[in-house]
Design a protein around this motif. Structure first.
Motif, PDB file in Angstrom:
ATOM      1  N   THR A 129      -8.371  -2.609  -9.005  1.00 40.35           N
ATOM      2  CA  THR A 129      -7.888  -1.339  -8.478  1.00 40.35           C
ATOM      3  C   THR A 129      -8.393  -0.199  -9.340  1.00 40.35           C
ATOM      4  O   THR A 129      -7.668   0.382 -10.137  1.00 40.35           O
ATOM      5  CB  THR A 129      -6.350  -1.308  -8.435  1.00 40.35           C
ATOM      6  OG1 THR A 129      -5.859  -1.602  -9.743  1.00 40.35           O
ATOM      7  CG2 THR A 129      -5.802  -2.326  -7.464  1.00 40.35           C
TER       8      THR A 129
ATOM      9  N   TRP B  69       3.128   2.347  -6.116  1.00 37.29           N
ATOM     10  CA  TRP B  69       2.167   2.333  -7.206  1.00 37.29           C
ATOM     11  C   TRP B  69       2.229   0.998  -7.932  1.00 37.29           C
ATOM     12  O   TRP B  69       3.286   0.385  -8.040  1.00 37.29           O
ATOM     13  CB  TRP B  69       2.445   3.459  -8.197  1.00 37.29           C
ATOM     14  CG  TRP B  69       2.306   4.841  -7.650  1.00 37.29           C
ATOM     15  CD1 TRP B  69       3.249   5.827  -7.693  1.00 37.29           C
ATOM     16  CD2 TRP B  69       1.164   5.404  -7.007  1.00 37.29           C
ATOM     17  NE1 TRP B  69       2.771   6.954  -7.100  1.00 37.29           N
ATOM     18  CE2 TRP B  69       1.488   6.731  -6.670  1.00 37.29           C
ATOM     19  CE3 TRP B  69      -0.096   4.919  -6.670  1.00 37.29           C
ATOM     20  CZ2 TRP B  69       0.599   7.592  -6.032  1.00 37.29           C
ATOM     21  CZ3 TRP B  69      -0.992   5.770  -6.019  1.00 37.29           C
ATOM     22  CH2 TRP B  69      -0.642   7.080  -5.706  1.00 37.29           C
TER      23      TRP B  69
ATOM     24  N   SER C  69      -3.129   2.107  -7.038  1.00 37.40           N
ATOM     25  CA  SER C  69      -2.484   1.476  -5.899  1.00 37.40           C
ATOM     26  C   SER C  69      -2.890   0.017  -5.797  1.00 37.40           C
ATOM     27  O   SER C  69      -3.900  -0.407  -6.337  1.00 37.40           O
ATOM     28  CB  SER C  69      -2.849   2.211  -4.606  1.00 37.40           C
ATOM     29  OG  SER C  69      -4.251   2.215  -4.426  1.00 37.40           O
TER      30      SER C  69
ATOM     31  N   VAL D  52       0.829  -1.209   0.000  1.00 38.33           N
ATOM     32  CA  VAL D  52       0.000   0.000   0.000  1.00 38.33           C
ATOM     33  C   VAL D  52       0.860   1.255   0.000  1.00 38.33           C
ATOM     34  O   VAL D  52       0.355   2.352   0.219  1.00 38.33           O
ATOM     35  CB  VAL D  52      -0.961   0.006   1.211  1.00 38.33           C
ATOM     36  CG1 VAL D  52      -1.937  -1.156   1.104  1.00 38.33           C
ATOM     37  CG2 VAL D  52      -0.206  -0.046   2.537  1.00 38.33           C
TER      38      VAL D  52
ATOM     39  N   CYS E 164      -0.026  10.573  -9.080  1.00 39.91           N
ATOM     40  CA  CYS E 164       1.341  10.106  -8.848  1.00 39.91           C
ATOM     41  C   CYS E 164       2.327  11.093  -9.479  1.00 39.91           C
ATOM     42  O   CYS E 164       3.394  11.309  -8.968  1.00 39.91           O
ATOM     43  CB  CYS E 164       1.532   8.716  -9.440  1.00 39.91           C
ATOM     44  SG  CYS E 164       3.166   8.026  -9.193  1.00 39.91           S
TER      45      CYS E 164
ATOM     46  N   PHE F 244       4.245   7.507   1.734  1.00 45.57           N
ATOM     47  CA  PHE F 244       4.050   6.793   0.484  1.00 45.57           C
ATOM     48  C   PHE F 244       5.320   6.856  -0.349  1.00 45.57           C
ATOM     49  O   PHE F 244       5.911   7.903  -0.532  1.00 45.57           O
ATOM     50  CB  PHE F 244       2.887   7.397  -0.303  1.00 45.57           C
ATOM     51  CG  PHE F 244       2.406   6.515  -1.418  1.00 45.57           C
ATOM     52  CD1 PHE F 244       1.400   5.601  -1.206  1.00 45.57           C
ATOM     53  CD2 PHE F 244       2.991   6.589  -2.665  1.00 45.57           C
ATOM     54  CE1 PHE F 244       0.974   4.776  -2.233  1.00 45.57           C
ATOM     55  CE2 PHE F 244       2.576   5.769  -3.689  1.00 45.57           C
ATOM     56  CZ  PHE F 244       1.557   4.859  -3.475  1.00 45.57           C
TER      57      PHE F 244
END
Length: 353
Positions: A74, A60, A88, A57, A80, A182
């Motif tokens: 997804t 990408w 994701s 998670v 991004c 992230f």
């Protein structure tokens, strides 16, 4: 999202959780156990659990060449980069951290080969934690269960954040909660635990490119079988798993090797069935055993079968060939139509001219 460690304190060993929060890096005590022998397997399992839960998670979902790969599972897109959108990976695996009944779901699915592999690794880590905490008192077990609750809750809070507000960093509230960065998750994994690496993900993505959904589903099942066999084999110093092949290599002893190959997802010619291959190393330069020596593998025989073997059959074959290198030399002389001695694998072709 969290790094676990152990630290001696007042005659016991503390298990610590270290994570980022809005105010910086923080360490807190999860629990204490009697000695390092009890702490080590718990810390190791917790680190693998956190890594396997966090990494999918935190990256990408992309093709092996870095381009975006969207799947039916997804549909939600996040920013991004200004030039393109990326999707994701699923987050259903997080439920297994706190729900025993959800663990079975980790061994099912066909989202992608890398994600399905990570789910298997998470399943193994949770099983190892079960074994490790069986030897500690109930209060310690409860503390570790509470830690998994905190980890799962933190991940869910991070995933629930609005990506339009902070596309690069998911900030958990209130201020004393854990951060999920992230693209650069805070994880610690043991040496050799490379199933989460970008390199592994790219290799598996390339293998499944252009494969149908059904081919990926079958390949994921085959990959789970190989992972199970690799985990159960006795000698990991001589065996290693590389994508869809488990190898036993005694180089430079007598120069023989054994491969257990699963079919490739796209059913490439020559790899559309299960097979066991025995071959020899042919030296091309340097002296045998030297670090700079090189050799090429030359197959001697193959045992090809259309149906997957049982995991016990693979494990027995790996153990026999790893424990006794002379087995490989003896098996290499087996004629077509006969079984490799002591195994359930029959020789279907000899490759020598």
């Amino acid at each position: 999202m969290t790094i676990y460690s152990q630290h001696p304190s007042r005659g016991k060993v503390q298990i610590l959780a270290t994570y980022r929060e809005p105010g910086g890096v923080r360490s807190s005590t999860v629990t204490s156990v009697a000695d390092a022998t009890l702490a080590l397997p718990i810390v190791d399992a917790l680190n693998r659990i956190s890594a396997c839960a966090t990494v999918p998670v935190s990256v990408w979902e992309t093709e092996g060449d870095g381009t975006v790969c969207l799947s039916e599972q997804t549909a939600e897109l996040r920013d991004c980069h200004e030039e393109y959108l990326a999707a994701s990976y699923p987050q259903e695996h997080v439920a297994a951290l706190t729900d025993q009944t959800a663990r079975a779901d980790l061994l099912e699915g066909a989202h992608s080969l890398w994600y399905e592999q990570v789910k298997v690794l998470l399943y193994h880590a949770l099983s190892d934690l079960d074994d490790a905490v069986a030897a500690v008192p109930a209060p310690v077990q409860q503390a570790i269960a509470a830690e998994l609750e905190s980890e799962a809750h933190g991940l869910r809070d991070a995933l629930a954040e609005d990506p339009d507000e902070e596309p690069d960093v998911c900030v958990l509230q209130p201020e004393n909660r854990r951060l999920c960065d992230f693209g650069s998750p805070l994880v610690a994994i043991a040496d050799g635990f490379d199933g989460l690496s970008d390199e592994t993900r790219d290799r598996l993505n390339r293998l499944e490119r252009d494969a149908t959904t059904e081919q990926i589903r079958t390949a994921a099942t085959d990959l789970r079988l190989l992972l199970d066999a690799d985990r159960k084999c006795a000698n990991h110093e001589l065996t290693f798993l590389d994508d869809f092949t488990i190898t036993v290599d005694h180089w430079p002893y007598r120069g023989h090797y054994l491969n257990v190959d699963a079919p490739l997802p796209r059913r490439d010619p020559g790899r559309d069935e299960w097979r066991v291959e025995i071959g020899r190393w042919i030296e091309e330069s340097g002296d045998s055993g030297e670090e700079n020596s090189s050799a090429r593998g030359e197959p001697i025989l193959r045992c090809v079968q259309p149906a997957p073997p049982a995991v016990e059959e693979i494990v027995d074959l790996l153990n026999r060939s790893a424990e006794r290198p002379e087995h490989l030399a003896a098996w290499a002389t087996t004629p077509v139509g006969e079984m490799l001695s002591g195994t359930t694998f029959a020789v279907t072709e000899r490759c020598e001219e």
